[in-house]
Design a protein around this motif. Structure first.
Motif, PDB file in Angstrom:
ATOM      1  N   LEU A  93       0.831  -1.205   0.000  1.00  0.00           N
ATOM      2  CA  LEU A  93       0.000   0.000   0.000  1.00  0.00           C
ATOM      3  C   LEU A  93       0.866   1.255   0.000  1.00  0.00           C
ATOM      4  CD1 LEU A  93      -2.691  -1.189   2.547  1.00  0.00           C
ATOM      5  CD2 LEU A  93      -3.024  -0.855   0.081  1.00  0.00           C
ATOM      6  N   ALA A  94       1.940   1.233   0.786  1.00  0.00           N
ATOM      7  CA  ALA A  94       2.840   2.386   0.853  1.00  0.00           C
ATOM      8  C   ALA A  94       3.498   2.672  -0.493  1.00  0.00           C
ATOM      9  CB  ALA A  94       3.903   2.158   1.927  1.00  0.00           C
ATOM     10  N   ASP A  95       3.700   1.643  -1.294  1.00  0.00           N
ATOM     11  CA  ASP A  95       4.316   1.828  -2.608  1.00  0.00           C
ATOM     12  C   ASP A  95       3.451   2.661  -3.561  1.00  0.00           C
ATOM     13  OD1 ASP A  95       6.624   0.491  -1.902  1.00  0.00           O
ATOM     14  OD2 ASP A  95       6.039  -1.404  -2.845  1.00  0.00           O
ATOM     15  N   LEU A  96       2.200   2.900  -3.196  1.00  0.00           N
ATOM     16  CA  LEU A  96       1.312   3.742  -4.004  1.00  0.00           C
ATOM     17  C   LEU A  96       1.386   5.216  -3.593  1.00  0.00           C
ATOM     18  CD1 LEU A  96      -1.899   1.486  -4.013  1.00  0.00           C
ATOM     19  CD2 LEU A  96      -0.097   1.596  -5.755  1.00  0.00           C
ATOM     20  N   ALA A  97       1.958   5.498  -2.431  1.00  0.00           N
ATOM     21  CA  ALA A  97       1.898   6.844  -1.860  1.00  0.00           C
ATOM     22  C   ALA A  97       2.565   7.915  -2.722  1.00  0.00           C
ATOM     23  CB  ALA A  97       2.496   6.856  -0.455  1.00  0.00           C
ATOM     24  N   ASP A 103      -0.195  13.199  -7.629  1.00  0.00           N
ATOM     25  CA  ASP A 103      -1.522  13.520  -8.148  1.00  0.00           C
ATOM     26  C   ASP A 103      -2.253  14.525  -7.257  1.00  0.00           C
ATOM     27  OD1 ASP A 103      -1.167  11.932 -10.370  1.00  0.00           O
ATOM     28  OD2 ASP A 103      -2.366  10.253  -9.625  1.00  0.00           O
ATOM     29  N   ALA A 104      -2.046  14.437  -5.933  1.00  0.00           N
ATOM     30  CA  ALA A 104      -2.671  15.407  -5.020  1.00  0.00           C
ATOM     31  C   ALA A 104      -2.110  16.801  -5.279  1.00  0.00           C
ATOM     32  CB  ALA A 104      -2.445  14.999  -3.576  1.00  0.00           C
ATOM     33  N   ALA A 105      -0.805  16.885  -5.475  1.00  0.00           N
ATOM     34  CA  ALA A 105      -0.180  18.181  -5.768  1.00  0.00           C
ATOM     35  C   ALA A 105      -0.698  18.755  -7.084  1.00  0.00           C
ATOM     36  CB  ALA A 105       1.339  18.034  -5.808  1.00  0.00           C
ATOM     37  N   ALA A 106      -1.088  17.868  -8.016  1.00  0.00           N
ATOM     38  CA  ALA A 106      -1.656  18.298  -9.298  1.00  0.00           C
ATOM     39  C   ALA A 106      -3.174  18.486  -9.207  1.00  0.00           C
ATOM     40  CB  ALA A 106      -1.321  17.273 -10.392  1.00  0.00           C
ATOM     41  N   GLU A 107      -3.705  18.409  -7.979  1.00  0.00           N
ATOM     42  CA  GLU A 107      -5.127  18.641  -7.695  1.00  0.00           C
ATOM     43  C   GLU A 107      -6.064  17.629  -8.326  1.00  0.00           C
ATOM     44  OE1 GLU A 107      -6.115  22.775  -8.234  1.00  0.00           O
ATOM     45  OE2 GLU A 107      -4.437  23.419  -6.985  1.00  0.00           O
ATOM     46  N   GLU A 108      -5.613  16.403  -8.450  1.00  0.00           N
ATOM     47  CA  GLU A 108      -6.500  15.317  -8.890  1.00  0.00           C
ATOM     48  C   GLU A 108      -7.401  14.946  -7.713  1.00  0.00           C
ATOM     49  OE1 GLU A 108      -6.872  14.087 -11.854  1.00  0.00           O
ATOM     50  OE2 GLU A 108      -5.173  15.045 -12.839  1.00  0.00           O
ATOM     51  N   ASP A 109      -8.708  14.977  -7.927  1.00  0.00           N
ATOM     52  CA  ASP A 109      -9.663  14.831  -6.824  1.00  0.00           C
ATOM     53  C   ASP A 109      -9.471  13.559  -5.999  1.00  0.00           C
ATOM     54  OD1 ASP A 109     -10.834  17.258  -7.408  1.00  0.00           O
ATOM     55  OD2 ASP A 109     -12.425  16.375  -8.639  1.00  0.00           O
ATOM     56  N   ALA A 114      -7.609  11.386  -0.713  1.00  0.00           N
ATOM     57  CA  ALA A 114      -6.789  10.409   0.016  1.00  0.00           C
ATOM     58  C   ALA A 114      -5.740  11.093   0.883  1.00  0.00           C
ATOM     59  CB  ALA A 114      -6.121   9.442  -0.965  1.00  0.00           C
ATOM     60  N   VAL A 115      -4.995  12.026   0.317  1.00  0.00           N
ATOM     61  CA  VAL A 115      -3.917  12.685   1.060  1.00  0.00           C
ATOM     62  C   VAL A 115      -4.483  13.564   2.173  1.00  0.00           C
ATOM     63  CG1 VAL A 115      -2.031  14.372   0.899  1.00  0.00           C
ATOM     64  CG2 VAL A 115      -2.227  12.531  -0.793  1.00  0.00           C
ATOM     65  N   ALA A 116      -5.525  14.318   1.886  1.00  0.00           N
ATOM     66  CA  ALA A 116      -6.115  15.187   2.910  1.00  0.00           C
ATOM     67  C   ALA A 116      -6.620  14.366   4.091  1.00  0.00           C
ATOM     68  CB  ALA A 116      -7.240  16.021   2.318  1.00  0.00           C
ATOM     69  N   ILE A 152       8.603  11.750   0.712  1.00  0.00           N
ATOM     70  CA  ILE A 152       7.965  11.341  -0.540  1.00  0.00           C
ATOM     71  C   ILE A 152       7.615  12.548  -1.397  1.00  0.00           C
ATOM     72  CG2 ILE A 152       5.851  10.339  -1.521  1.00  0.00           C
ATOM     73  CD1 ILE A 152       5.900   8.295   0.755  1.00  0.00           C
ATOM     74  N   HIS A 153       7.000  13.548  -0.759  1.00  0.00           N
ATOM     75  CA  HIS A 153       6.553  14.737  -1.503  1.00  0.00           C
ATOM     76  C   HIS A 153       6.292  15.856  -0.500  1.00  0.00           C
ATOM     77  CE1 HIS A 153       4.258  17.314  -4.189  1.00  0.00           C
ATOM     78  NE2 HIS A 153       4.650  16.553  -5.192  1.00  0.00           N
ATOM     79  N   PRO A 154       6.592  17.116  -0.850  1.00  0.00           N
ATOM     80  CA  PRO A 154       6.356  18.236   0.069  1.00  0.00           C
ATOM     81  C   PRO A 154       4.887  18.445   0.443  1.00  0.00           C
ATOM     82  CG  PRO A 154       7.681  18.947  -1.824  1.00  0.00           C
ATOM     83  CD  PRO A 154       7.263  17.528  -2.071  1.00  0.00           C
ATOM     84  N   VAL A 155       3.963  17.870  -0.313  1.00  0.00           N
ATOM     85  CA  VAL A 155       2.541  18.083  -0.041  1.00  0.00           C
ATOM     86  C   VAL A 155       2.175  17.635   1.378  1.00  0.00           C
ATOM     87  CG1 VAL A 155       1.690  15.878  -0.993  1.00  0.00           C
ATOM     88  CG2 VAL A 155       0.235  17.898  -1.062  1.00  0.00           C
ATOM     89  N   PHE A 156       2.799  16.589   1.885  1.00  0.00           N
ATOM     90  CA  PHE A 156       2.472  16.117   3.232  1.00  0.00           C
ATOM     91  C   PHE A 156       2.861  17.159   4.283  1.00  0.00           C
ATOM     92  CE2 PHE A 156       3.023  12.151   0.803  1.00  0.00           C
ATOM     93  CZ  PHE A 156       1.743  11.650   0.944  1.00  0.00           C
ATOM     94  N   PHE A 157       4.059  17.712   4.161  1.00  0.00           N
ATOM     95  CA  PHE A 157       4.527  18.741   5.088  1.00  0.00           C
ATOM     96  C   PHE A 157       3.673  20.005   4.965  1.00  0.00           C
ATOM     97  CE2 PHE A 157       7.137  22.407   6.186  1.00  0.00           C
ATOM     98  CZ  PHE A 157       7.608  22.055   7.440  1.00  0.00           C
ATOM     99  N   GLU A 158       3.407  20.411   3.737  1.00  0.00           N
ATOM    100  CA  GLU A 158       2.671  21.656   3.501  1.00  0.00           C
ATOM    101  C   GLU A 158       1.239  21.583   4.014  1.00  0.00           C
ATOM    102  OE1 GLU A 158       3.148  22.048  -0.713  1.00  0.00           O
ATOM    103  OE2 GLU A 158       5.290  22.506  -0.533  1.00  0.00           O
ATOM    104  N   TRP A 159       0.587  20.440   3.839  1.00  0.00           N
ATOM    105  CA  TRP A 159      -0.812  20.328   4.241  1.00  0.00           C
ATOM    106  C   TRP A 159      -0.983  20.098   5.733  1.00  0.00           C
ATOM    107  CZ3 TRP A 159      -3.876  17.203   0.008  1.00  0.00           C
ATOM    108  CH2 TRP A 159      -3.798  17.884  -1.211  1.00  0.00           C
TER     109      TRP A 159
END
Length: 193
Positions: A93-97, A103-109, A114-116, A152-159
């Motif tokens: 499951l983690a391999d999908l993160a 995709d979350a950073a690109a605003e894919e719903d 999922a990330v939120a 993995i991606h800055p989106v986690f820290f930023e959100w």
């Protein structure tokens, strides 16, 4: 020394701090009881929305390519069978993160959802932990983040915005560069001394 509360998030997740000269933890329920805020939770939330529920938002081709790579299929029954046969479902499951975060950073719903959800879960655990074990430090609470999720991606820290709605709480957050296993070894040495 660098923080009052440490949120460790990688394949799994855990929130911990020192209180009354002992280490206290919350979260860390594993894949069965919940590692909310982990990379596995990100993958689980995105995958659930695609292969389990009829209430799904369409995922990207990049997501499906990663599902195919990890599970060797895109067919829901085959993906579920591979997941349940696996000796390490959390890792699968983690391999999908990563792709979900992109995709979350690109605003894919589907990915934003999922990330939120995952960020809100670890944020809630940090807040609950602080209120239970670090209440006296709410005036200047230092939150440390470590583990693979934050890389993995800055989106986690930023959100992640703990106590954003609480004017009386002053919190800061930063990624701690020490690997969690190194911190665990330091802690073990200190406890054995």
């Amino acid at each position: 020394e660098e923080c009052d509360i440490l949120a460790i998030a990688g394949t799994g997740s855990l929130v911990c701090s020192e209180s009354a000269s002992r280490v206290v933890k919350s979260g860390g329920g594993g894949v069965l009881l919940g590692d909310e805020g982990s990379a596995a939770a990100v993958g689980r939330a995105a995958l659930h929305g695609q292969i389990v529920t009829a209430l799904s938002l369409p995922a990207t081709d990049a997501f499906w390519a990663q599902v195919d790579k990890v599970f060797r299929s895109r067919e829901p029954d085959e993906v579920l069978a591979a997941l349940y046969r696996s000796g390490s479902p959390a890792k699968m499951l983690a391999d999908l993160a990563g792709v979900v975060a992109n995709d979350a950073a690109a605003e894919e719903d589907y990915a934003v959802f999922a990330v939120a959800g995952v960020v809100n879960a670890i944020q809630s655990e940090i807040e609950a932990h602080a209120l239970r074990y670090q209440k006296e430090k709410l005036g200047a609470l230092r939150i440390g983040l470590t583990g693979g999720l934050w890389k993995i991606h800055p989106v986690f820290f930023e959100w992640l915005q703990p106590f954003a709605q609480e004017a009386r709480v002053r919190s800061t957050k930063r990624v701690i560069e020490v690997e969690p296993v190194e911190g665990a070894c330091r802690l073990a040495r200190r406890l054995l001394s």
